[in-house]
Design an enzyme around this catalytic site. Structure first.
Site, PDB file in Angstrom:
ATOM      1  N   SER A 162       0.803  -1.220   0.000  1.00  0.00           N
ATOM      2  CA  SER A 162       0.000   0.000   0.000  1.00  0.00           C
ATOM      3  C   SER A 162       0.837   1.272   0.000  1.00  0.00           C
ATOM      4  O   SER A 162       0.327   2.344  -0.343  1.00  0.00           O
ATOM      5  CB  SER A 162      -0.934   0.012   1.221  1.00  0.00           C
ATOM      6  N   LEU A 163       2.115   1.188   0.366  1.00  0.00           N
ATOM      7  CA  LEU A 163       2.968   2.375   0.366  1.00  0.00           C
ATOM      8  C   LEU A 163       3.194   2.912  -1.042  1.00  0.00           C
ATOM      9  O   LEU A 163       3.450   4.106  -1.220  1.00  0.00           O
ATOM     10  CB  LEU A 163       4.312   2.069   1.030  1.00  0.00           C
TER      11      LEU A 163
END
Length: 245
Positions: A37-38
Site C-alpha cells: 500500500s505504500l
C-alpha cells in the site's frame, strides 16, 4: 544485521544508478514497481478486496481518489517525476494498461499484499471470545503495562498518552450521541398501564435481564439487556465504567 546491510547496499546501488542516468541526460526507459500500500496506485480497485483507497480523503490533491493510500503522490511517483518523467506509472490491473504501454512500466503493488489473490481479507471468524473481550475491555490495562516494560520508549509512551486522550474523547462523544438518539424514542416505547394492571407490574416489565461479560482480568462486568425505559441510564453507566477501568 546482515539483512540490514544488504538492504542498504541495494538502496545505494539504486541511488547511484539513477544518479548516473540523470548525469548522462537520459530518461529512464521504464519503471516497474513492486510493493504494497505504500506504493500502490490503484490495483486494488480491480481486486475482490475490502482494502481499497477509492474514497476521500485519499487522492484529495488529485481532485479525486486514484487508488493511492495517500492524499497525493506516492514516494515512487515523486522519485520518478524528479528523474524527468512526465507521466505516473499506471496500475497493472487497469484495463488501459495493455500492449506497448506496459513496455514503459507498470505498477504491480496491491495494498495489503500477500501470497493470495485477494489481499486484506477479514479474519474475524478466527478470533476467540477471549481475544474479543481483551480488545473490548482489556486494552486500557494492557497497553500501559506493555510500554512501561520497554526501556527508553518515551516516544511510544507519549504516543500512547495521545491515543488514550483521543479514545476517551471518542467514548464521551459516542455516549452522548447514543443517549441523545435513545432519548428521542424513549417516550414512545414505554408500556402503558391499562385498567386492572398496577403500576408495580409495569415497572416489573421494565426490569431488564442481565448478561455477563468479563474484563481482561476475568472480573465480571454486568450490563443489562436494555429496554427503552432504561437505555439512557445504562448508556451513561457503560461510559462511566469504561472510563474508570
Amino acid at each position: 544485521m546482515s539483512s540490514l546491510v544488504s538492504r542498504c547496499q541495494v538502496i545505494a546501488l539504486l541511488v547511484l544508478f539513477f544518479f548516473g542516468v540523470c548525469l548522462a541526460g537520459k530518461d529512464i526507459p521504464a519503471n516497474f514497481v513492486f510493493g504494497d500500500s505504500l506504493v500502490e496506485v490503484g490495483n486494488n480497485n480491480y481486486l475482490a478486496t475490502l482494502a481499497k483507497a477509492n474514497n476521500f480523503p485519499n487522492g484529495i490533491d488529485f481532485g479525486s481518489p486514484t487508488g493511492r493510500f495517500t492524499n497525493g503522490r506516492t514516494i515512487v511517483d515523486i522519485i520518478y517525476q524528479a528523474l524527468g518523467s512526465d507521466e505516473l506509472t499506471p496500475p497493472y490491473l487497469a484495463p488501459t494498461t495493455r500492449g506497448p504501454l506496459i513496455l514503459n512500466g507498470a505498477n504491480y503493488a496491491p495494498g495489503g499484499s500477500g501470497p493470495l489473490n485477494s489481499p486484506g481479507s477479514t479474519n474475524l471468524d478466527s478470533w476467540s471470545p477471549e481475544q474479543l473481550k481483551a480488545m473490548m475491555f482489556g486494552v486500557n490495562y494492557l497497553a500501559p503495562v506493555f510500554f512501561k516494560k520497554m526501556d527508553g520508549q518515551t516516544i511510544a509512551i507519549s504516543s500512547l498518552s495521545t491515543l488514550s486522550r483521543a479514545a476517551n474523547l471518542y467514548r464521551q462523544i459516542l455516549a452522548k450521541e447514543v443517549a441523545k438518539a435513545i432519548a428521542q424514542d424513549t417516550t414512545t416505547d414505554l408500556p402503558k398501564a391499562s385498567h386492572g394492571v398496577s403500576s408495580s407490574s409495569v415497572k416489573e416489565e421494565l426490569r431488564p435481564k442481565e448478561t455477563y461479560f468479563c474484563d481482561f482480568y476475568g472480573r465480571p462486568i454486568v450490563y443489562p439487556i436494555l429496554t427503552s425505559a432504561r437505555r439512557v441510564t445504562w448508556a451513561r453507566k457503560i461510559n462511566y465504567d469504561i472510563n474508570n477501568m
